[in-house]
Design a protein around this motif. Structure first.
Motif, PDB file in Angstrom:
ATOM      1  N   GLY A 143      43.755  25.232  43.643  1.00  0.00           N
ATOM      2  CA  GLY A 143      43.056  26.055  42.645  1.00  0.00           C
ATOM      3  C   GLY A 143      43.162  27.545  42.965  1.00  0.00           C
ATOM      4  O   GLY A 143      43.410  28.362  42.076  1.00  0.00           O
ATOM      5  N   GLY A 144      42.989  27.880  44.243  1.00  0.00           N
ATOM      6  CA  GLY A 144      43.061  29.291  44.646  1.00  0.00           C
ATOM      7  C   GLY A 144      44.454  29.862  44.462  1.00  0.00           C
ATOM      8  O   GLY A 144      44.627  31.010  44.045  1.00  0.00           O
ATOM      9  N   GLN A 145      45.460  29.030  44.751  1.00  0.00           N
ATOM     10  CA  GLN A 145      46.854  29.489  44.572  1.00  0.00           C
ATOM     11  C   GLN A 145      47.166  29.671  43.087  1.00  0.00           C
ATOM     12  O   GLN A 145      47.870  30.609  42.703  1.00  0.00           O
ATOM     13  CB  GLN A 145      47.815  28.484  45.211  1.00  0.00           C
ATOM     14  N   GLN A 146      46.628  28.779  42.254  1.00  0.00           N
ATOM     15  CA  GLN A 146      46.833  28.926  40.805  1.00  0.00           C
ATOM     16  C   GLN A 146      46.214  30.240  40.320  1.00  0.00           C
ATOM     17  O   GLN A 146      46.811  30.971  39.529  1.00  0.00           O
ATOM     18  CB  GLN A 146      46.218  27.743  40.049  1.00  0.00           C
ATOM     19  N   GLN A 147      45.017  30.531  40.827  1.00  0.00           N
ATOM     20  CA  GLN A 147      44.352  31.754  40.381  1.00  0.00           C
ATOM     21  C   GLN A 147      45.073  33.002  40.909  1.00  0.00           C
ATOM     22  O   GLN A 147      45.137  34.019  40.243  1.00  0.00           O
ATOM     23  CB  GLN A 147      42.865  31.733  40.765  1.00  0.00           C
ATOM     24  N   ARG A 148      45.655  32.888  42.116  1.00  0.00           N
ATOM     25  CA  ARG A 148      46.433  34.015  42.635  1.00  0.00           C
ATOM     26  C   ARG A 148      47.690  34.227  41.791  1.00  0.00           C
ATOM     27  O   ARG A 148      48.129  35.360  41.580  1.00  0.00           O
ATOM     28  CB  ARG A 148      46.802  33.784  44.100  1.00  0.00           C
ATOM     29  N   PRO A 159      49.400  47.251  34.922  1.00  0.00           N
ATOM     30  CA  PRO A 159      48.568  47.596  33.769  1.00  0.00           C
ATOM     31  C   PRO A 159      47.647  48.782  34.043  1.00  0.00           C
ATOM     32  O   PRO A 159      47.251  49.012  35.182  1.00  0.00           O
ATOM     33  CB  PRO A 159      47.740  46.330  33.534  1.00  0.00           C
ATOM     34  N   LYS A 160      47.305  49.501  32.985  1.00  0.00           N
ATOM     35  CA  LYS A 160      46.366  50.622  33.096  1.00  0.00           C
ATOM     36  C   LYS A 160      44.934  50.137  32.893  1.00  0.00           C
ATOM     37  O   LYS A 160      43.985  50.830  33.223  1.00  0.00           O
ATOM     38  CB  LYS A 160      46.665  51.688  32.032  1.00  0.00           C
ATOM     39  N   ILE A 161      44.822  48.949  32.272  1.00  0.00           N
ATOM     40  CA  ILE A 161      43.501  48.334  32.115  1.00  0.00           C
ATOM     41  C   ILE A 161      43.622  46.860  32.513  1.00  0.00           C
ATOM     42  O   ILE A 161      44.549  46.185  32.080  1.00  0.00           O
ATOM     43  CB  ILE A 161      43.007  48.376  30.648  1.00  0.00           C
ATOM     44  N   ILE A 162      42.677  46.413  33.338  1.00  0.00           N
ATOM     45  CA  ILE A 162      42.665  44.996  33.718  1.00  0.00           C
ATOM     46  C   ILE A 162      41.363  44.369  33.225  1.00  0.00           C
ATOM     47  O   ILE A 162      40.280  44.896  33.481  1.00  0.00           O
ATOM     48  CB  ILE A 162      42.734  44.829  35.245  1.00  0.00           C
ATOM     49  N   PHE A 163      41.494  43.253  32.514  1.00  0.00           N
ATOM     50  CA  PHE A 163      40.340  42.461  32.135  1.00  0.00           C
ATOM     51  C   PHE A 163      40.367  41.194  32.986  1.00  0.00           C
ATOM     52  O   PHE A 163      41.406  40.531  33.070  1.00  0.00           O
ATOM     53  CB  PHE A 163      40.415  42.068  30.658  1.00  0.00           C
ATOM     54  N   ALA A 164      39.255  40.881  33.608  1.00  0.00           N
ATOM     55  CA  ALA A 164      39.206  39.690  34.444  1.00  0.00           C
ATOM     56  C   ALA A 164      37.962  38.897  34.064  1.00  0.00           C
ATOM     57  O   ALA A 164      36.838  39.383  34.189  1.00  0.00           O
ATOM     58  CB  ALA A 164      39.182  40.089  35.913  1.00  0.00           C
ATOM     59  N   ASP A 165      38.188  37.684  33.547  1.00  0.00           N
ATOM     60  CA  ASP A 165      37.081  36.852  33.076  1.00  0.00           C
ATOM     61  C   ASP A 165      36.750  35.823  34.145  1.00  0.00           C
ATOM     62  O   ASP A 165      37.428  34.805  34.257  1.00  0.00           O
ATOM     63  CB  ASP A 165      37.499  36.175  31.764  1.00  0.00           C
ATOM     64  N   GLU A 166      35.730  36.097  34.921  1.00  0.00           N
ATOM     65  CA  GLU A 166      35.339  35.226  36.036  1.00  0.00           C
ATOM     66  C   GLU A 166      36.559  34.807  36.866  1.00  0.00           C
ATOM     67  O   GLU A 166      36.843  33.620  37.002  1.00  0.00           O
ATOM     68  CB  GLU A 166      34.589  34.001  35.516  1.00  0.00           C
ATOM     69  N   PRO A 167      37.249  35.804  37.434  1.00  0.00           N
ATOM     70  CA  PRO A 167      38.505  35.509  38.117  1.00  0.00           C
ATOM     71  C   PRO A 167      38.325  34.616  39.339  1.00  0.00           C
ATOM     72  O   PRO A 167      39.268  33.969  39.769  1.00  0.00           O
ATOM     73  CB  PRO A 167      39.015  36.891  38.541  1.00  0.00           C
ATOM     74  N   THR A 168      37.120  34.581  39.874  1.00  0.00           N
ATOM     75  CA  THR A 168      36.921  33.789  41.091  1.00  0.00           C
ATOM     76  C   THR A 168      35.829  32.749  40.898  1.00  0.00           C
ATOM     77  O   THR A 168      35.337  32.169  41.856  1.00  0.00           O
ATOM     78  CB  THR A 168      36.563  34.712  42.271  1.00  0.00           C
ATOM     79  N   GLY A 169      35.487  32.499  39.631  1.00  0.00           N
ATOM     80  CA  GLY A 169      34.370  31.601  39.314  1.00  0.00           C
ATOM     81  C   GLY A 169      34.544  30.183  39.827  1.00  0.00           C
ATOM     82  O   GLY A 169      33.573  29.538  40.227  1.00  0.00           O
ATOM     83  N   ASN A 170      35.803  29.705  39.828  1.00  0.00           N
ATOM     84  CA  ASN A 170      36.014  28.302  40.202  1.00  0.00           C
ATOM     85  C   ASN A 170      36.497  28.143  41.632  1.00  0.00           C
ATOM     86  O   ASN A 170      37.001  27.091  41.992  1.00  0.00           O
ATOM     87  CB  ASN A 170      37.057  27.669  39.273  1.00  0.00           C
ATOM     88  N   ASP A 172      36.466  28.609  45.963  1.00  0.00           N
ATOM     89  CA  ASP A 172      35.813  28.702  47.254  1.00  0.00           C
ATOM     90  C   ASP A 172      35.537  30.180  47.559  1.00  0.00           C
ATOM     91  O   ASP A 172      36.351  31.041  47.247  1.00  0.00           O
ATOM     92  CB  ASP A 172      36.827  28.082  48.229  1.00  0.00           C
ATOM     93  N   ARG A 173      34.376  30.490  48.140  1.00  0.00           N
ATOM     94  CA  ARG A 173      33.964  31.886  48.324  1.00  0.00           C
ATOM     95  C   ARG A 173      34.969  32.710  49.142  1.00  0.00           C
ATOM     96  O   ARG A 173      35.239  33.858  48.834  1.00  0.00           O
ATOM     97  CB  ARG A 173      32.560  31.899  48.962  1.00  0.00           C
ATOM     98  N   THR A 174      35.527  32.118  50.221  1.00  0.00           N
ATOM     99  CA  THR A 174      36.463  32.878  51.071  1.00  0.00           C
ATOM    100  C   THR A 174      37.705  33.272  50.282  1.00  0.00           C
ATOM    101  O   THR A 174      38.155  34.424  50.322  1.00  0.00           O
ATOM    102  CB  THR A 174      36.918  32.010  52.277  1.00  0.00           C
ATOM    103  N   ILE A 175      38.252  32.297  49.529  1.00  0.00           N
ATOM    104  CA  ILE A 175      39.439  32.587  48.716  1.00  0.00           C
ATOM    105  C   ILE A 175      39.066  33.553  47.601  1.00  0.00           C
ATOM    106  O   ILE A 175      39.818  34.468  47.271  1.00  0.00           O
ATOM    107  CB  ILE A 175      40.011  31.278  48.126  1.00  0.00           C
ATOM    108  N   GLY A 176      37.872  33.373  47.052  1.00  0.00           N
ATOM    109  CA  GLY A 176      37.386  34.259  45.997  1.00  0.00           C
ATOM    110  C   GLY A 176      37.378  35.710  46.462  1.00  0.00           C
ATOM    111  O   GLY A 176      37.844  36.603  45.760  1.00  0.00           O
ATOM    112  N   VAL A 177      36.863  35.936  47.646  1.00  0.00           N
ATOM    113  CA  VAL A 177      36.778  37.302  48.179  1.00  0.00           C
ATOM    114  C   VAL A 177      38.174  37.896  48.357  1.00  0.00           C
ATOM    115  O   VAL A 177      38.409  39.068  48.060  1.00  0.00           O
ATOM    116  CB  VAL A 177      35.976  37.335  49.504  1.00  0.00           C
TER     117      VAL A 177
END
Ligand SMILES: Nc1ncnc2c1ncn2[C@@H]1O[C@H](COP(=O)(O)OP(=O)(O)OP(=O)(O)O)[C@@H](O)[C@H]1O
Ligand SMILES: [Mg+2]
Length: 219
Positions: A143-148, A159-170, A172-177
């Motif tokens: 899951g973390g690799q997919q999100q990366r 990009p000059k603007i980044i939109f991130a919709d709960e990029p780390t919501g799903n 593990d906290r360490t990978i999220g950070v």
């Protein structure tokens, strides 16, 4: 790039039941390079709002300006151009294409120029720590690799603007950070504007400003 949102409303017509008013008179100015977090309960309208501001959906009324350009006056080609050149989007669900490898997924926003962009794609894959996975299919990734991978796809165009919709919501906290750090480093180094939806208080605190959306309104 700066963003202005003026008197924005979004309604969904329901077959059964009354019209659903999802966004109600949103007014918001975001300066160039600013980092903003949108927080609020599930169903409040956060994803709907960033899909509209990210030019992937249109409002029922009201306007979005990007760098003082009125996006309601753009035709489909202009919108596509604006998205391709200036906007990076990380979705709540990553939407990687299952039959394409990691490298191919990342090249999708620049497909027309994919031969020239491959070097940049490999560079960014190195930054997100996925060099060993370039030829894997999404279902061969964690899951973390997919999100990366989704993060790399959002950043390939600088990009000059980044939109991130709960990029780390799903995640593990360490990978999220780790992913959050990559996102913040990129936006700092390139002075990109960052609009982030999150339920995570710690993540929200890393931005310049936190905006609370409740029941379709900014409070
Ligand atoms: N295409 C659609 N048609 C009808 N209603 C929709 C549609 N998309 C979203 N909605 C409704 O709009 C409201 C806001 O949805 P949205 O996805 O923006 O919420 P959210 O704040 O991102 O929630 P979450 O934190 O759970 O992701 C919800 O009530 C949802 O059911
Ligand atoms: Mg959402």
């Amino acid at each position: 790039m700066n963003i202005q949102i003026k008197n924005l409303n979004k309604d969904y017509i329901q077959e059964k039941g009354p019209t659903l008013k999802v966004l109600k008179d949103i007014n918001l100015n975001i300066s160039s390079g600013e980092k903003v977090a949108l927080i609020g309960p599930s169903g409040a309208g956060k994803s709907t709002l960033i899909h509209i501001v990210g030019l992937m959906d249109s409002p029922t009324s009201g306007k979005v300006f990007i760098n003082d350009i009125d996006c309601s006056l753009m035709d489909d080609n202009d919108l596509c151009d604006m998205r391709r050149k200036n906007i990076g989007f990380i979705f709540q669900f990553h939407y990687l294409l299952p039959d394409f490898t990691v490298l191919e997924n990342i090249l999708i926003p620049v497909w027309k120029d994919k031969v020239n962009k491959e070097k940049r794609a490999l560079e960014i894959l190195d930054q997100v720590g996925l060099t060993s996975k370039v030829n894997c299919l999404p279902n061969e990734l964690s899951g973390g690799q997919q999100q990366r991978t989704a993060l790399a796809r959002a950043l390939i165009n600088n990009p000059k603007i980044i939109f991130a919709d709960e990029p780390t919501g799903n995640l593990d906290r360490t990978i999220g950070v780790e992913i959050e750090n990559l996102l913040f480093d990129f936006s700092k180094n390139s002075q990109a504007t960052l609009v982030l939806v999150t339920h995570n208080q710690e993540l929200a605190c890393r931005t310049d400003r936190v905006i609370n959306i409740i029941d379709g309104r900014m409070v």
